[in-house]
Enzyme design. Structure first.
Site, mmCIF file in Angstrom:
data_model
loop_
_atom_site.group_PDB
_atom_site.id
_atom_site.type_symbol
_atom_site.label_atom_id
_atom_site.label_comp_id
_atom_site.label_asym_id
_atom_site.label_seq_id
_atom_site.Cartn_x
_atom_site.Cartn_y
_atom_site.Cartn_z
ATOM 1 C CB SER A 108 -5.241 6.123 6.192
ATOM 2 O OG SER A 108 -6.254 5.322 6.777
ATOM 3 C CE1 TYR A 131 -11.029 1.002 4.006
ATOM 4 C CE2 TYR A 131 -10.076 2.155 5.876
ATOM 5 C CZ TYR A 131 -9.986 1.197 4.890
ATOM 6 O OH TYR A 131 -8.848 0.430 4.789
ATOM 7 C CB THR A 157 -10.560 1.990 0.335
ATOM 8 O OG1 THR A 157 -9.411 2.835 0.302
ATOM 9 C CG2 THR A 157 -10.122 0.540 0.510
ATOM 10 C CE LYS A 229 -5.285 1.660 -1.467
ATOM 11 N NZ LYS A 229 -5.656 0.728 -0.406
ATOM 12 C CG HIS A 253 -6.715 -3.207 1.650
ATOM 13 N ND1 HIS A 253 -7.870 -2.468 1.613
ATOM 14 C CD2 HIS A 253 -6.107 -2.878 2.820
ATOM 15 C CE1 HIS A 253 -7.964 -1.735 2.716
ATOM 16 N NE2 HIS A 253 -6.897 -1.958 3.457
HETATM 17 C C1 FNR Z 1 -2.987 -0.475 4.615
HETATM 18 N N1 FNR Z 1 -3.799 -0.211 3.512
HETATM 19 C C2 FNR Z 1 -4.852 0.658 3.653
HETATM 20 N N2 FNR Z 1 -5.604 0.984 2.574
HETATM 21 C C3 FNR Z 1 -6.611 1.863 2.675
HETATM 22 O O1 FNR Z 1 -7.262 2.154 1.672
HETATM 23 N N3 FNR Z 1 -6.891 2.458 3.876
HETATM 24 C C4 FNR Z 1 -6.196 2.179 5.007
HETATM 25 O O2 FNR Z 1 -6.454 2.741 6.068
HETATM 26 C C5 FNR Z 1 -5.145 1.227 4.913
HETATM 27 N N4 FNR Z 1 -4.415 0.902 6.009
HETATM 28 C C6 FNR Z 1 -3.312 0.087 5.864
HETATM 29 C C7 FNR Z 1 -2.502 -0.138 6.978
HETATM 30 C C8 FNR Z 1 -1.342 -0.896 6.825
HETATM 31 C C9 FNR Z 1 -0.444 -1.109 8.023
HETATM 32 C C10 FNR Z 1 -1.017 -1.454 5.578
HETATM 33 C C11 FNR Z 1 0.250 -2.263 5.388
HETATM 34 C C12 FNR Z 1 -1.829 -1.249 4.493
HETATM 35 C C13 FNR Z 1 -3.432 -0.721 2.168
HETATM 36 C C14 FNR Z 1 -2.471 0.245 1.472
HETATM 37 O O3 FNR Z 1 -3.125 1.426 1.091
HETATM 38 C C15 FNR Z 1 -1.888 -0.363 0.190
HETATM 39 O O4 FNR Z 1 -2.912 -0.818 -0.641
HETATM 40 C C16 FNR Z 1 -0.888 -1.501 0.464
HETATM 41 O O5 FNR Z 1 -0.155 -1.279 1.643
HETATM 42 C C17 FNR Z 1 0.059 -1.659 -0.710
HETATM 43 O O6 FNR Z 1 0.880 -2.750 -0.554
HETATM 44 P P1 FNR Z 1 2.381 -2.695 0.053
HETATM 45 O O7 FNR Z 1 3.098 -1.517 -0.579
HETATM 46 O O8 FNR Z 1 2.231 -2.539 1.534
HETATM 47 O O9 FNR Z 1 2.937 -4.004 -0.347
#
Ligand code: FNR
Length: 360
Positions: A108, A131, A157, A229, A253
């Site tokens: 990330s 981002y 993203t 994404k 997300h």
């Molecule tokens: C995320 N997600 C996320 N996505 C992204 O592009 N950059 C980020 O920094 C983050 N940070 C983030 C933190 C936390 C705590 C969560 C739970 C999620 C989204 C992540 O990449 C992904 O799309 C989802 O978590 C997928 O769903 P599940 O597996 O958590 O159900």
């Protein structure tokens, strides 16, 4: 003696018991009514399997490739920010666990360890999630650092022009540390007068003007393949292919952005059909079982990513917990393939699933 989770859901329960409420709520929560959060999981549970019998399954091969990189299975680690909220070793532990499991970690942009620290923690193929902040120069500098440090793709993203409304974080007055990947590149006052500190930071930094034409700009500053994404419609999938991305991730997300978007598994097929094989399509959101991975592959995904389960593994047992989460899911996929009569990933077809109100 501490219990040993036998599935990903038990890892979540253990993580919940170990974590402070503020951290657990941040990791587990979704946006607003959390409708999509439930749907992401429940939509998988509505899809049934159509196993084939009397197939020689004495050898099962889950190995896969993505953009030419080999992986032991089609399960990647999704980018999740601020992993030190789960464990002091944060993204370093996740990196080592992903490498040990022979899979790809998408780091990330909001990691607590810098992209350089993660790159030097172990040898592995890894991607970097981006981002785009206002002004673009921060994004450009970070992308170039990712390229110099050996990351193999940029995951843009695209579903976060603003932060979704996560009410638990507002109530808890979530505090996040300053993003270390951008330290020195910008100064942002992250102090807030109440409410979510993440929201305060995001509203000052995220660039809501980002649009399809910026993919051109991104391509002009890096040679790395770009994966977008956050695609949820055929229309956007077609646009993504037109602007020349190398991959698409069907994602909402983890239900943390726009509530009442459909579960990702329910729109996967629409996206897959729209791109008709021109680029790989991945999916994340709600993948908790090997059968879920199998269902996504049957509906045309090249691979899936897991977000929360990895963070729960990290919170529960550090690096070893992440390893166990990934291995558990890989083993469940392997067993599913055996029981469904699919010795290799290529054998998994649309005919192996029954989607509600649709013919197999
Ligand atoms: C995320 N997600 C996320 N996505 C992204 O592009 N950059 C980020 O920094 C983050 N940070 C983030 C933190 C936390 C705590 C969560 C739970 C999620 C989204 C992540 O990449 C992904 O799309 C989802 O978590 C997928 O769903 P599940 O597996 O958590 O159900």
């Amino acid at each position: 003696m501490e219990e040993d989770p036998v599935n990903l859901r038990e890892f979540q329960e253990l993580a919940k018991r170990k974590l402070p409420k503020m951290s657990y709520d941040y990791i587990s929560g979704g946006a607003e009514d959390q409708f999509t959060l439930r749907e992401n999981v429940e939509a998988f549970q509505r899809i049934m399997l159509r196993p084939r019998i009397l197939v020689d399954v004495s050898k099962i091969d889950t190995s896969s490739t993505l953009l030419g990189h080999k992986m032991s299975s089609p399960i990647l680690v999704a980018p999740t920010g601020s992993q030190q909220l789960a464990h002091p070793d944060g993204e370093l532990a996740t990196a080592r666990a992903a490498a040990a499991c022979n899979t790809i970690q998408v780091l990330s942009f909001a990691s607590d360890y810098t992209l350089e620290e993660v790159a030097s923690s172990c040898d592995a193929v890894r991607f970097f999630q981006l981002y785009v902040f206002k002004g673009r120069d921060v994004a450009a500098a970070v992308v170039q650092r990712a390229e110099r440090n050996g990351y193999k793709a940029i995951v843009l993203t695209a579903d976060t022009p603003r932060l979704g409304r996560r009410e638990a974080d507002i109530k808890n007055k979530l505090i996040i540390p300053m993003n270390r990947n951008v330290e020195g590149l910008m100064s942002v006052d992250i102090h807030t007068t109440g409410g979510s500190g993440l929201e305060a930071f995001a509203s000052k930094t995220l660039d809501p003007s980002l649009s399809w034409k910026d993919i051109e700009w991104l391509k002009s500053i890096t040679r790395l393949p770009i994966i977008v994404k956050g695609v949820l419609t055929a229309e956007d999938a077609i646009k993504a292919v037109e602007v020349g991305v190398s991959g698409i991730i069907v994602s909402n997300h983890g239900a943390r952005q726009l509530d009442y978007t459909p579960a990702t598994i329910t729109v996967l097929e629409e996206v897959v059909k729209a791109v008709s094989g021109s680029v790989p399509v991945l999916l994340d959101g709600g993948v908790r079982r090997g059968t879920d991975v199998f269902k996504a592959l049957a509906l045309g995904a090249k691979a899936v990513m897991i977000g929360r389960p990895v963070v729960y593994g990290l919170a529960a047992k550090g690096e070893d917990g992440v390893k166990r989460v990934i291995t558990m899911l890989q083993k469940e996929l392997e067993l599913t393939m055996a029981l469904a009569g699919c010795p290799t990933l290529k054998d998994i077809t649309r005919n192996h699933v029954m989607v509600p109100h649709q013919k197999p």
